[in-house]
Design an enzyme around this catalytic site. Structure first.
Site, PDB file in Angstrom:
ATOM      1  N   CYS B  51      52.623  98.708 -48.426  1.00 18.06           N
ATOM      2  CA  CYS B  51      53.792  97.879 -48.123  1.00 18.06           C
ATOM      3  C   CYS B  51      53.754  96.554 -48.881  1.00 18.06           C
ATOM      4  O   CYS B  51      54.698  96.190 -49.564  1.00 18.06           O
ATOM      5  CB  CYS B  51      53.844  97.607 -46.613  1.00 18.06           C
ATOM      6  SG  CYS B  51      55.042  96.362 -46.141  1.00 18.06           S
ATOM      7  N   CYS B  56      57.342  98.155 -49.650  1.00 16.58           N
ATOM      8  CA  CYS B  56      58.424  97.353 -49.073  1.00 16.58           C
ATOM      9  C   CYS B  56      58.642  95.987 -49.712  1.00 16.58           C
ATOM     10  O   CYS B  56      59.763  95.607 -50.025  1.00 16.58           O
ATOM     11  CB  CYS B  56      58.201  97.099 -47.584  1.00 16.58           C
ATOM     12  SG  CYS B  56      57.228  98.320 -46.707  1.00 16.58           S
ATOM     13  N   LYS B  59      59.460  95.894 -53.510  1.00 17.29           N
ATOM     14  CA  LYS B  59      60.704  96.664 -53.625  1.00 17.29           C
ATOM     15  C   LYS B  59      61.892  95.814 -53.193  1.00 17.29           C
ATOM     16  O   LYS B  59      62.915  95.727 -53.864  1.00 17.29           O
ATOM     17  CB  LYS B  59      60.581  97.915 -52.740  1.00 17.29           C
ATOM     18  CG  LYS B  59      61.791  98.782 -52.635  1.00 17.29           C
ATOM     19  CD  LYS B  59      62.658  98.507 -51.410  1.00 17.29           C
ATOM     20  CE  LYS B  59      62.028  98.717 -50.082  1.00 17.29           C
ATOM     21  NZ  LYS B  59      61.948 100.106 -49.654  1.00 17.29           N
ATOM     22  N   HIS B 463      83.361  87.970 -35.586  1.00 16.34           N
ATOM     23  CA  HIS B 463      84.332  88.010 -36.672  1.00 16.34           C
ATOM     24  C   HIS B 463      84.171  86.813 -37.580  1.00 16.34           C
ATOM     25  O   HIS B 463      84.069  85.693 -37.082  1.00 16.34           O
ATOM     26  CB  HIS B 463      85.723  88.036 -36.037  1.00 16.34           C
ATOM     27  CG  HIS B 463      86.834  88.200 -36.993  1.00 16.34           C
ATOM     28  ND1 HIS B 463      87.021  89.354 -37.714  1.00 16.34           N
ATOM     29  CD2 HIS B 463      87.820  87.363 -37.377  1.00 16.34           C
ATOM     30  CE1 HIS B 463      88.074  89.205 -38.487  1.00 16.34           C
ATOM     31  NE2 HIS B 463      88.587  88.009 -38.291  1.00 16.34           N
ATOM     32  N   GLU B 468      80.700  94.064 -37.008  1.00 15.83           N
ATOM     33  CA  GLU B 468      81.719  94.237 -35.964  1.00 15.83           C
ATOM     34  C   GLU B 468      82.436  95.566 -36.094  1.00 15.83           C
ATOM     35  O   GLU B 468      83.011  96.066 -35.120  1.00 15.83           O
ATOM     36  CB  GLU B 468      82.724  93.089 -35.963  1.00 15.83           C
ATOM     37  CG  GLU B 468      83.585  92.997 -37.208  1.00 15.83           C
ATOM     38  CD  GLU B 468      84.646  91.906 -37.107  1.00 15.83           C
ATOM     39  OE1 GLU B 468      84.791  91.155 -38.080  1.00 15.83           O
ATOM     40  OE2 GLU B 468      85.331  91.826 -36.077  1.00 15.83           O
TER      41      GLU B 468
END
Lengths: 494, 488
Positions: B51, B56, B59, B463, B468
Site C-alpha cells: 500500500c 494505494c 497510485k 446541495h 445528493e
C-alpha cells in the site's frame, strides 16, 4: 361563478359584486404557488403530476443596484449554484498551485479574469432558467412572471413588469417567496453596497472587498474572492457562523486567516461614502467598535453586505387573508404539515419559522406537502438530522447536533466526542496545511453510543457528509461506525 | 515463556504493522520481519508494504497528478489565464511521490520504535511452528522464536511467463512508481483494476497509453454497467484499448523500444506495435514461496496459493495466523487487512472475542472517472435473490463543476440495488463520478446499519453535491424510463 380573469383597477369591487366567497368548483386553479424557487417549483411540478391545474407566480424585485434574474429562485440564480461554481473557480486556483509539485509546469504567475468566470456562470444559470420554464410548460403548469399578492380570500393579484394587473383565484395556495438580503440601515448602504444578489452577476471585478457579516454567505463569498486573488477583509460584529458548532466555526476562521483573508472583529459599519466613482469605484467605510468608542475607517473597491436575509412576507397581502407572521422576523409559523393558520394557505422554504433555510429541505417539504394534498400520502417532511455543508475554502460538512447543543440537551457527562485531525493524501506532495483537516462525531452514551452529531472539515466535505447523514438516519452507533471498513485512501475513511 | 517473543509478524505491510502495533499496546513483546525481494527489474523499497510503497499511496498521488491535469484545463473556463497545452514532467512528480513514500517508510520505523516493536529487515522462513530463521541482505543469519506467528507477507505482481520476453523486458506496478524517467509510450496488459488505474493516470499526464485486455474489464466488479462505463470514459479520455487481444511475445528493438506481438481473438489476426514501456498487470500472486510453509504444515489453496484461514484468521497450524492479501477468500484491501490485524491482536492479547466482518466492505477504483461501490453488484444480487425480488434505482447525473468546464458527464452514473419486498433493504450501491470514494464511505456505514430505500429517501440531500444524487434516486430500471437527472 367568479370570473376574475381580466384587467381590473379595483379587484375588491369585483369580488363584492360577485360575492365574497367564491364557490368551490369555480376557482381558476386548484393551486397557486407564489414564488418560483426551489420549494415553489418542486411543489408546482408535483401537483401537476396528479392532474391538478397549477399556476406559478414568480417575480424578482430588482436590487438597489438594479440586479435581477430569471425563474428558479435564490438557489439557482443568487445562491447555491453560482456560489459553488465560484468556489470551484477558487479551488482550481489552489489546484494550479498544487499541480506544479505534481509535475505540471506553466508560467509562474497565473491571473484570474473575473468576466470570463462570471460570463460562464451566468450562461449556465441562464440555461437553468430556460430549463425550468420548459419543465413547467411540459408539466402544463401556468407560469407568470408577475408579483403575486393576496387581495382577498382565495384571490391573488398578479402584477407584471409593465404594471398590468390580473386577478386569479385558487382552492389552495402555497407561499414560497423566500428571502432577500438585509441592509444595514446606515447612510450609504443601499446606494453603494452590494449583496449576494448582485455579486454573482457583477459586470466588473469587485477588487479590494470588504465583506460585512459572519454568516455562511459572508464566509463563503469572502473565501472564494480571496481564492481568486482579491484583497478581502471580513468585518464581524461578534461570532462566526452563529448557530453552527463554534469549535468548527473558529477553525474555519483560522484557516481563512492563514490563507490571506483579513478579519476585523467586533466592529460594525456606521457609514459608507463614495470617494470615487467607477466600476469598481472607491468607497470609504466608517465603523464603530461594539465594545467601546473606537472608530476606524477603511477604503475598499466593493462593500458586500452579508448580514442576514429577510423573508418576503411583508408586502404580499397576508393581512388581507389573515395569515399570521412573526412580526419581528417576518417568518411564517406553520404546523408540521406546512399549513399556516389559514387552512387553505400553506408555506414552504426559507420563509418558514424555525425551519432550515436549505434548498433540499424546501424541495422535500414542497413535494411531500403536495403528495399529502393530492395523492393521499401521509408522510410529513422530516426536518431532523438534515445535513448541510458550508463551502468555505476549507469545506465544513455537518449533520445533527453541534457539540454545544449536544452538551446543553444531554449533559456533558452523557456525550462522548471522538475526534481526529487528518492530512488529505493529495495535500502531502504539495506540502499543504498539515494539521488543519478535522473530523468529530458526537455520541449519546445513554443511547448505545448513538451518533447524534457528525462534523468534518476538509476537501469535498459535502460529498463525505451525505452518506454519513444517511447512516445517522438509520440510527448509526459508534460500534457500527467502528465496524465499517474504510475506503483507502480517501478523507472519508477518517 | 521460552520463546523470544509473544508475537512475531512476518511482513511489515498494512496488516502486519497494524497487528504488531496493536499487540504492543497490550504490553506484549512483539517483533516484525520485513523484507522486499527486488523485482526482476531491480526495484525495491522500505518498510510499509504494498500500500505505502507500490500500491494505494503512490497510485492515488499519481491519479491526483492526472486529475490536476484536467483541473488545469477546467481552470481556463473558470477564468484562469493559462495557455494550453500544459506539459508534465514525470521526474518532478516521481520525485515528490517517492520522497513522500520514503517519509512514510521512516514514519513507520519511528512508530515501531516508539511502540517498542522490534524490527528486523530480514527474509524469514519457517523452521518449525515457533521458529523463523532469516537472512539479512549481508547474508547474516538470525533465528527468532515466538509463541504466536502472524503471516502477512502480501502478494507480488505476476508475470505472464509463457510470453517470450515478458520477464526480461516488461515492468509491473512494483517498478512503475519508482521509475526515474517517464515510461513514454506505455502498454499495461490485461485488465485488472490495477491496470485501469495506471493506464488512467498515465493518459492523464499526457502519455500515449494502450490497454490490452483478453476478456472482460474489472473482473469481480459489477458487470451490468459499471465496468463498461469506466472503460467507456477512459476511451473518451484518450486511453486506447485493444480488446479481446493477448500478447504472444516481446522483443527488444535496436532503438531500445519494445516490440509486442499479439493475437486478436475475434479477428484471428496477429499484430505488432512498438512501445517504450510494457507494464504487466495480470494479477498478483501470494508471497509464500520462500516461507517454507510445507515444513510446518500451513495449508494453502492449491489453485491460488493463498493461505487458508478460518473466521478468526487461524491457519491449519495452531498459533500460526495469516492476514491481508495472502489469505484465501478475503478482499485484497488495506483497510480490511488493518482491521483484521487489529482485531486479531485484540483476540490474542486483549480478551476480545470480536471477529472481523468482511461483509459490505466498500471500495473505490481510482480510474480517471472514479468508481466507488459497496455491497452486491447487480448480477450478484440477481443471482442471490432472483431478478423479480430486486429493484434497481438509477440515474445519470451531471456534476455541477462539469457544467462551466464543459466536461462530458456521459458516464456519471449512480445505481442502488435493493430488495423489492417489505422494508426494501439496500444490497448494493454503485457510483461513478468525481470523488467517488468520499461519497461511498458514508453510505457504506448506512448499509452496515441495514439501511433501506425509504430511509435513504428520507435523508435530505446536501446541495449542490454529487452525493445528493443518491438520495434523489427515484427511477427504476424496471420502469424503462429515462434516468437522466434534469435540473434541481
Amino acid at each position: 361563478s367568479v370570473q376574475a380573469h381580466k384587467e381590473e383597477e379595483n379587484p375588491q369591487k369585483t369580488m363584492e359584486v360577485n360575492g365574497l366567497m367564491p364557490g368551490v368548483n369555480s376557482y381558476d386553479y386548484d393551486l397557486i404557488v407564489i414564488g418560483g424557487g426551489s420549494g415553489g417549483l418542486a411543489a408546482a411540478k408535483e401537483a401537476a403530476k396528479y392532474g391538478k391545474k397549477v399556476m406559478v407566480l414568480d417575480f424578482v424585485t430588482p436590487t438597489p443596484q438594479g440586479s435581477s434574474w430569471g425563474l428558479g429562485g435564490t438557489c439557482v440564480n443568487v445562491g447555491c449554484i453560482p456560489k459553488k461554481l465560484m468556489h470551484q473557480a477558487a479551488l482550481l486556483g489552489q489546484a494550479l498551485q498544487d499541480s506544479r509539485k505534481f509535475g505540471w509546469h506553466f508560467p509562474e504567475e497565473v491571473k484570474h479574469n473575473w468576466m470570463t468566470m462570471t460570463e460562464s456562470v451566468q450562461n449556465y444559470i441562464g440555461s437553468l432558467n430556460w430549463g425550468y420554464r420548459v419543465a413547467l410548460r411540459d408539466s402544463k403548469v401556468t407560469y407568470e412572471n408577475a408579483y403575486g399578492e393576496f387581495v382577498g380570500p382565495h384571490t391573488v393579484k398578479a402584477t407584471n413588469k409593465k404594471g398590468i394587473e390580473k386577478l386569479y383565484t385558487a382552492e389552495r395556495f402555497i407561499i414560497a417567496t423566500g428571502e432577500r438580503p438585509r441592509y444595514l440601515g446606515v447612510p450609504g448602504d443601499k446606494e453603494y453596497c452590494i449583496s449576494s444578489d448582485d455579486l454573482f452577476s457583477l459586470p466588473y471585478c469587485p477588487g479590494k472587498t470588504l465583506v460585512v457579516g459572519a454568516s455562511y454567505v459572508a464566509l463563503e463569498c469572502a473565501g472564494f474572492l480571496a481564492g481568486l486573488g482579491l484583497d478581502v477583509t471580513v468585518m464581524v460584529r461578534s461570532i462566526l457562523l452563529r448557530g453552527f458548532d463554534q469549535d468548527m466555526a473558529n477553525r474555519i476562521g483560522e484557516y481563512m486567516k492563514e490563507h490571506g483573508v483579513n478579519f476585523i472583529r467586533e466592529f460594525v459599519p456606521i457609514k459608507v461614502e463614495q470617494v470615487e466613482e467607477g466600476t469598481p469605484g472607491i468607497l470609504k467605510v466608517t465603523a464603530k467598535s461594539t465594545t467601546g468608542d473606537q472608530i476606524i475607517e477603511g477604503e475598499y473597491n466593493t462593500v458586500l453586505l452579508a448580514i442576514g436575509r429577510d423573508p418576503c412576507t411583508r408586502k404580499i397581502g397576508l393581512d388581507k387573508v389573515g395569515v399570521n407572521i412573526n412580526e419581528k422576523t417576518g417568518k411564517i409559523p406553520v404546523n408540521d404539515e406546512e399549513q399556516t393558520n389559514v387552512p387553505y394557505i400553506y408555506a414552504v422554504g426559507d420563509i418558514l419559522q424555525d425551519k432550515l433555510e436549505l434548498t433540499p429541505v424546501a424541495i422535500q417539504a414542497g413535494r411531500l406537502l403536495v403528495q399529502r394534498l393530492y395523492a393521499g400520502a401521509a408522510t410529513k417532511c422530516d426536518y431532523v438530522n438534515v445535513p448541510t455543508t458550508v463551502f468555505t475554502p476549507l469545506e465544513y460538512g455537518a449533520c445533527g447536533y453541534s457539540e454545544e447543543t449536544a452538551v446543553e440537551k444531554f449533559g456533558e457527562e452523557n456525550i462522548e466526542v471522538y475526534h481526529s485531525h487528518f492530512w488529505p493524501l493529495e495535500w502531502t506532495v504539495p506540502s499543504r496545511d498539515n494539521n488543519k483537516c478535522y473530523a468529530k462525531i458526537i455520541c449519546n452514551i445513554q443511547d448505545n453510543e448513538r451518533v447524534i452529531g457528525f462534523h468534518i472539515l476538509g476537501p469535498n466535505a459535502g460529498e463525505v457528509t451525505q452518506g454519513f447523514a444517511a447512516a445517522i438516519k438509520c440510527g448509526l452507533t459508534k460500534e457500527q461506525l467502528d465496524n465499517t471498513v474504510g475506503i483507502h485512501p480517501v478523507c472519508a475513511e477518517v | 515463556g521460552k520463546n523470544d517473543y509473544d508475537l512475531l509478524v512476518i511482513g511489515g505491510g498494512s496488516g502486519g504493522l497494524a497487528c504488531a502495533k496493536e499487540a504492543a499496546q497490550f504490553g506484549r513483546k512483539v517483533a516484525v520481519l520485513d523484507y522486499v525481494e527486488p523485482s526482476p527489474q531491480g526495484t525495491a523499497w522500505g518498510l510499509g508494504g504494498t500500500c505505502v510503497n507500490v500500491g494505494c499511496i503512490p497510485k492515488k498521488l499519481m491519479h491526483q497528478a492526472a486529475l490536476l491535469g484536467s483541473a488545469l484545463k477546467d481552470a481556463q473556463h473558470y477564468g484562469w489565464n493559462i495557455s494550453q497545452p500544459v506539459h508534465h514532467t514525470w521526474s518532478v512528480m516521481a520525485d515528490s511521490v517517492q520522497n513522500y513514500v520514503k517519509s512514510l517508510n521512516w514514519g513507520h520505523r519511528v512508530q515501531l520504535q516508539e511502540k517498542k516493536v522490534k524490527y528486523f529487515n530480514i527474509k524469514g522462513s519457517f523452521s518449525d511452528p515457533h521458529t523463523v530463521r532469516g537472512l539479512t541482505k549481508a547474508g547474516k543469519e538470525t533465528v527468532v522464536t515466538a509463541d504466536n506467528i502472524v503471516i502477512a507477507t502480501g502478494g507480488r505482481p505476476k508475470y505472464p511467463t509463457h510470453v517470450a520476453g515478458a520477464l526480461e523486458y516488461g515492468i509491473t506496478s512494483d517498478d512503475l512508481f519508482w521509475l526515474k524517467e517517464s515510461p513514454g509510450k506505455t502498454l499495461p496488459s490485461f485488465i485488472l483494476y490495477v491496470s485501469l488505474e495506471c493506464a488512467g493516470f498515465l493518459t492523464g499526464i499526457g502519455l500515449d497509453t494502450t490497454v490490452m485486455m483478453r476478456s472482460i474489464p474489472l473482473r469481480g466488479f459489477d458487470q451490468a454497467q459499471m465496468a463498461s462505463l469506466v472503460t467507456e470514459h477512459m476511451e473518451s479520455y484518450g486511453t486506447k484499448f485493444l480488446k479481446r487481444c493477448f500478447p504472444t511475445k516481446v522483443e527488444k528493438l535496436k532503438n531500445n523500444r519494445l516490440q509486442v506481438t499479439w493475437k486478436n481473438a475475434d479477428l484471428g489476426t496477429e499484430e505488432t506495435d512498438s512501445f517504450n514501456t510494457i507494464m504487466w498487470a495480470v494479477g498478483r500472486a501470494p508471497d509464500t514461496k520462500t516461507l517454507n510453509l510445507e515444513a510446518v504444515g500451513v495449508k494453502t489453496n492449491s489453485e491460488t496459493g493463498k493461505i487458508i484461514v478460518d473466521a478468526s484468521e487461524a491457519t491449519s497450524v495452531p498459533h500460526i495466523y495469516a492476514i491481508g492479501d495472502i489469505t484465501e477468500g478475503r478482499p485484497e484491501l488495506t483497510p480490511t487487512a488493518i482491521a483484521a490485524g487489529k482485531l486479531l491482536a485484540q483476540r490474542l492479547f486483549g480478551q476480545s472475542a470480536e471477529l472481523m466482518d468482511y461483509d459490505n466492505v466498500p471500495t473505490t477504483v481510482f480510474t480517471p472517472l472514479e468508481y466507488g461501490c459497496v455491497g452486491l453488484s447487480e448480477e450478484a444480487a440477481v443471482q442471490r435473490h432472483g431478478a423479480d425480488n430486486i429493484e434497481v434505482y438509477h440515474a445519470y447525473y451531471k456534476p455541477l463543476e462539469f457544467t462551466v468546464a464543459e466536461r462530458d458527464a456521459t458516464q456519471c452514473y449512480v445505481k442502488m440495488v435493493c430488495l423489492r419486498r417489505r422494508e426494501q433493504r439496500i444490497l448494493g450501491l454503485h457510483l461513478i463520478g468525481p470523488n467517488a470514494g468520499e461519497v461511498i464511505q458514508g453510505f457504506a456505514l448506512g448499509i452496515k446499519c441495514g439501511a433501506t430505500y425509504p430511509q435513504l429517501m428520507k435523508t435530505v440531500g446536501i446541495h449542490p453535491t454529487c452525493a445528493e444524487e443518491v438520495t434523489k434516486l427515484r427511477i427504476t430500471k424496471r420502469s424503462g424510463l429515462d434516468a437522466t437527472v434534469t435540473g434541481c
